[in-house]
Design an enzyme around this catalytic site. Structure first.
Site, mmCIF file in Angstrom:
data_model
loop_
_atom_site.group_PDB
_atom_site.id
_atom_site.type_symbol
_atom_site.label_atom_id
_atom_site.label_comp_id
_atom_site.label_asym_id
_atom_site.label_seq_id
_atom_site.Cartn_x
_atom_site.Cartn_y
_atom_site.Cartn_z
ATOM 1 C CB CYS A 119 -37.937 38.197 -4.485
ATOM 2 S SG CYS A 119 -38.244 37.117 -3.091
ATOM 3 C CG HIS A 256 -34.775 40.951 -3.373
ATOM 4 N ND1 HIS A 256 -35.772 41.279 -2.478
ATOM 5 C CD2 HIS A 256 -34.652 39.594 -3.324
ATOM 6 C CE1 HIS A 256 -36.240 40.174 -1.918
ATOM 7 N NE2 HIS A 256 -35.567 39.137 -2.408
ATOM 8 C CG ASN A 286 -36.395 37.750 0.966
ATOM 9 O OD1 ASN A 286 -37.118 38.618 0.483
ATOM 10 N ND2 ASN A 286 -35.945 36.716 0.279
#
Ligand code: UT7
Length: 329
Positions: A119, A256, A286
């Site tokens: 990520c 993020h 996500n």
């Protein structure tokens, strides 16, 4: 060739993104696993995500985002000499997805490689491209975050399958001469960290050198959550210290997009007002390395992010890896 002694900055020239057409709501997931729209919204803020369709792969998503970024910049593949694709879901174990993108946009010069920091991948890729550009070795970098996490998910595991989505975002960074002051446009500072002791908290249980399979994503969500806020606050404070700025100087905070609660808690810890946060987790879920460039592209397209504004990006993910970059747009 630009002399490395001068103050070279990596300036954002263009941005683009791509989302697969197939949209999957929380109600759709209620039909697949024992979950509810209420639980997903309350615990994560996610309402919707996009899932790659047949024939779509990480490189096709990345290529669509790259083309959009080139259009936005008014450039062609001939103007680019570096491609970095941040991904944990490559088309193949090798060659790199970046080389697939390179071929697809018709570029046979320069260098293209993948970077894997899960990520945090986009922040790591921006920092890496910046180092290439400020060294004087390269002039224009296509920096892409692209993922098809839907292909890594265990669709019977409700603790993970409701959280992720697919997509891609790309920016073009160009070496330009600045003054060295923080009023310069471009990447002003970046800070990367990792700590491999946390592997078991967020990992994929397969790979070419272990099981010989792709594997599935496994996450101890509560443990990841517990670490996330402190880690991202640390690297954002590093960025403030390195530039002599404070949270009050930020125009936009583009974190993020893993979980709305993590985003809000991180902003609160740094004293960033919520109206300065760009949030897309509700619409995209996500998307790992793609989440920040997708959020940047959204806020650029709707007129929120404007040239000259100060933008903080940050991420934390598997490894653990975490990082921040402060960019004057
Ligand atoms: O991008 C990389 C970084 N990743 C992240 O940032 C993710 C970080 N973690 C999180 O976002 C959160 O920890 C989650 C959203 C994954 C989970 O939220 P939580 O508040 O930490 O919930 P929990 O894991 O403590 O689970 C609470 C309850 C459990 O039931 P019991 O044991 O209390 O009876 C779970 O079994 O919720 C249950 N649960 C679900 N219920 C309905 C877990 N998943 C679901 C689900 N639907 N999908």
């Amino acid at each position: 060739m630009i002399s490395p002694q001068k103050h070279i900055r990596s300036v954002v020239r263009g941005i683009g993104s791509y989302l697969p057409a197939r949209s999957v709501s929380n109600a759709d997931l209620e039909k697949m696993v024992d979950t509810s729209d209420d639980w997903i919204v309350q615990r994560t803020g996610i309402r919707n995500r996009h899932i790659a369709g047949e024939g779509e792969t990480t490189s096709t998503l990345a290529t669509a985002a790259a083309r959009a970024a080139l259009d936005d910049a008014g450039l062609t593949a001939a103007d680019i000499d570096l491609i970095i694709v941040a991904t944990s879901t490559p088309d193949y174990t090798f060659p790199a997805t970046a080389t697939q993108v390179q071929a697809a946009i018709g570029m046979a010069h320069g260098a293209a490689f993948d970077l894997q920091a899960v990520c945090s991948g986009f922040v790591f890729a921006v920092a890496t491209a910046d180092k290439f550009l400020i060294s004087g070795s390269h002039k224009r970098a296509l920096v892409i975050g692209a993922e098809t996490f839907s292909r890594l998910l265990d669709w019977s595991d409700r603790t993970t399958c409701v959280l992720f989505g697919d997509g891609a975002g790309a920016i073009i960074l160009e070496a330009q001469e600045g003054t060295g002051a923080i009023s310069d446009r471009g990447v002003l500072t970046s800070h990367l960290r990792s700590d491999g002791r946390h592997r078991e908290k967020l990992f994929v249980d397969g790979g070419p050198s272990t099981t010989g399979t792709v594997g599935h994503l496994r996450m101890a969500g509560r443990d990841v959550f517990r670490h996330a806020v402190g880690m991202v606050a640390d690297v954002m404070n590093d960025a403030f210290k390195a530039t002599g700025t404070t949270a009050a100087d930020l125009d936009w905070f583009v974190p993020h997009q893993a979980n709305r609660r993590i985003i809000d808690a991180s902003a609160d810890k740094l004293g960033i007002p919520h109206e300065k946060i760009v949030v897309t987790v509700d619409k995209h879920g996500n998307t790992s390395a793609a989440s920040i460039p997708l959020a940047l592209a959204t806020a650029k397209a709707d007129g929120r992010i404007k040239p000259g504004q100060l933008v903080m990006i940050e991420a934390m993910g598997g490894g653990f890896t975490w990082g921040s970059a402060l960019i004057r747009w």
